[in-house]
Design a protein around this motif. Structure first.
Motif, PDB file in Angstrom:
ATOM      1  N   GLY A 124      -9.988  -0.840 -15.569  1.00  0.00           N
ATOM      2  CA  GLY A 124      -9.560   0.440 -14.992  1.00  0.00           C
ATOM      3  C   GLY A 124      -9.889   0.602 -13.522  1.00  0.00           C
ATOM      4  N   GLU A 125     -10.659  -0.342 -12.965  1.00  0.00           N
ATOM      5  CA  GLU A 125     -11.022  -0.309 -11.543  1.00  0.00           C
ATOM      6  C   GLU A 125      -9.750  -0.377 -10.682  1.00  0.00           C
ATOM      7  N   THR A 126      -9.644   0.515  -9.690  1.00  0.00           N
ATOM      8  CA  THR A 126      -8.415   0.521  -8.901  1.00  0.00           C
ATOM      9  C   THR A 126      -8.625   1.147  -7.520  1.00  0.00           C
ATOM     10  N   ALA A 127      -7.606   1.050  -6.691  1.00  0.00           N
ATOM     11  CA  ALA A 127      -7.574   1.730  -5.394  1.00  0.00           C
ATOM     12  C   ALA A 127      -6.107   1.930  -5.039  1.00  0.00           C
ATOM     13  N   ARG A 128      -5.803   3.080  -4.410  1.00  0.00           N
ATOM     14  CA  ARG A 128      -4.408   3.345  -4.033  1.00  0.00           C
ATOM     15  C   ARG A 128      -4.017   2.441  -2.858  1.00  0.00           C
ATOM     16  N   ASP A 129      -2.724   2.032  -2.837  1.00  0.00           N
ATOM     17  CA  ASP A 129      -2.257   1.142  -1.763  1.00  0.00           C
ATOM     18  C   ASP A 129      -2.518   1.752  -0.382  1.00  0.00           C
ATOM     19  N   CYS A 167      -6.079   1.313   0.563  1.00  0.00           N
ATOM     20  CA  CYS A 167      -6.372  -0.080   0.919  1.00  0.00           C
ATOM     21  C   CYS A 167      -5.882  -0.347   2.349  1.00  0.00           C
ATOM     22  N   GLU A 168      -4.732   0.231   2.692  1.00  0.00           N
ATOM     23  CA  GLU A 168      -4.187   0.067   4.038  1.00  0.00           C
ATOM     24  C   GLU A 168      -5.109   0.728   5.067  1.00  0.00           C
ATOM     25  N   GLN A 169      -5.575   1.941   4.731  1.00  0.00           N
ATOM     26  CA  GLN A 169      -6.541   2.630   5.599  1.00  0.00           C
ATOM     27  C   GLN A 169      -7.782   1.764   5.802  1.00  0.00           C
ATOM     28  N   GLY A 170      -8.217   1.112   4.716  1.00  0.00           N
ATOM     29  CA  GLY A 170      -9.401   0.262   4.769  1.00  0.00           C
ATOM     30  C   GLY A 170      -9.206  -0.910   5.714  1.00  0.00           C
ATOM     31  N   ALA A 171      -8.057  -1.581   5.592  1.00  0.00           N
ATOM     32  CA  ALA A 171      -7.779  -2.750   6.445  1.00  0.00           C
ATOM     33  C   ALA A 171      -7.643  -2.326   7.909  1.00  0.00           C
ATOM     34  N   LEU A 172      -6.966  -1.199   8.141  1.00  0.00           N
ATOM     35  CA  LEU A 172      -6.814  -0.697   9.521  1.00  0.00           C
ATOM     36  C   LEU A 172      -8.178  -0.300  10.086  1.00  0.00           C
TER      37      LEU A 172
END
Ligand SMILES: [Zn+2]
Length: 336
Positions: free
Chosen positions: A308-313, A316-321
């Motif tokens: 059930g572990e997840t993250a919204r796309d 994830c984009e915010q994280g990479a930026l």
């Protein structure tokens, strides 16, 4: 050198984000910086640490501990996985040079900062309505192997009275672990792994190995919780006529991340909050040797180490930026 990355291994039945998100985001952040045509003033390294979870060879953060010299190759190369394959053989199978296994103080000294991006393993960010956080600290934690020996016998012909059943003792022990942890508001106590010998349906077991995981905000809290937990377990084991032995497999002291680096990253991430975590990380191991920090990405389920572990796309984009902006800042000036 500025280093970033995480790990690619997982736990049995684990999710898709714990570890891989940090490695993928590191590669993506570098790709973003390249696409911007930006040239760093000092090198950026992307790392994927081996055996972070310790699921295969029983030693969490094995790769970063080896790099730092906290464990020696001699002590770990003989460790075996569930199939009896030694770390040394697994190392060879991965076509890596066994002679190079071990500490690399020169490489470690060349790293000016390490930033690990990771999926959050709780609901803090979901509750705050924010996509990213920085880590303030990693709770102290330890792992102990409990061996409970009783008397193996026939499940049908052995009367209920007088049995010395280590599975019954282990069941009581697991309840004791939970009950003691409930008495310490910030503490965690878990038995998540049990090995029954001989593990037969119609056999009273002769032995159970159970692994105890305890976490709390300070080292002494963990020790105090361990002491009360073991005292209670000892009573449960004696009541069942069994014998208990305890072996410490690992102890990881409280980690407080580098305040200056963490504050700087939080500013770059538009005032991201600083939150503590109960999970161990390679960044925690490395923080004893160099400035290290972590960026957490919101996890809408709060679940980790499970599918059930997840993250919204978009998060994830915010994280990479965000990581790209952090690398741009940290690697933008030459080493002094
Ligand atoms: Zn992880």
């Amino acid at each position: 050198m500025i280093a970033t990355g995480s790990h690619l291994d997982s736990v049995p039945g684990g999710g898709a984000y714990d570890g891989p998100l940090g490695v993928a985001s590191a590669l993506e952040a570098v790709a973003i910086l390249k696409a911007q045509g930006w040239v760093p003033a000092r090198p950026i390294a992307v790392c994927a640490f081996a055996e972070e979870e310790g699921s295969r060879f029983g030693m969490p953060c094995l790769g970063s501990r080896l790099l730092a010299g906290e464990i020696t190759p001699a002590a770990v190369r003989v460790r075996t996985d569930g199939d009896g394959i030694s770390l040394e053989d697994a190392w060879r199978q991965a076509e890596m040079d066994v002679a190079r296994m071990g500490p690399d103080p020169d490489r470690l000294a060349a790293v000016a900062a390490f930033v690990e991006l990771h999926v959050e393993q709780g609901l803090d960010l979901e509750e705050r309505g924010q996509p990213l956080a920085v880590a303030s600290a990693i709770m102290a934690h330890g792992r102990w192997r409990l061996t409970i020996c009783g008397e193996g016998n026939h499940a049908g012909t052995t009367p209920m009275m007088g049995r010395r059943d280590p599975v019954v003792a282990t069941a009581a022990a697991a309840l004791a672990v939970r009950d003691v942890a409930l008495g310490h508001p910030s503490a965690r106590g878990t038995v998540g792994r049990i090995s029954v010998t001989p593990n037969g349906t119609n056999v009273i077991a002769s032995r159970v190995d159970a692994w105890l995981d305890i976490r709390a905000h300070t080292d002494s809290d963990v020790r105090a919780q361990l002491e009360s937990t073991l005292a209670l377990i000892q009573k449960c084991v004696e009541a069942e006529g069994c014998a208990l032995t305890v072996q410490e497999e690992s102890f990881s002291p409280l980690v407080s991340f580098d305040v200056a680096l963490t504050t700087r990253i939080a500013e770059i991430l538009d005032g991201a909050p600083a939150i503590p975590t109960g999970a161990g990380h390679d960044a925690g191991v490395l923080s004893a040797y160099l400035p290290a920090a972590m960026i957490f990405v919101r996890n809408p389920t709060g679940v980790s180490h499970a599918p059930g572990e997840t993250a919204r796309d978009e998060d994830c984009e915010q994280g990479a930026l965000g990581l790209a902006a952090v690398l741009r800042d940290l690697a933008g000036t030459p080493a002094s």
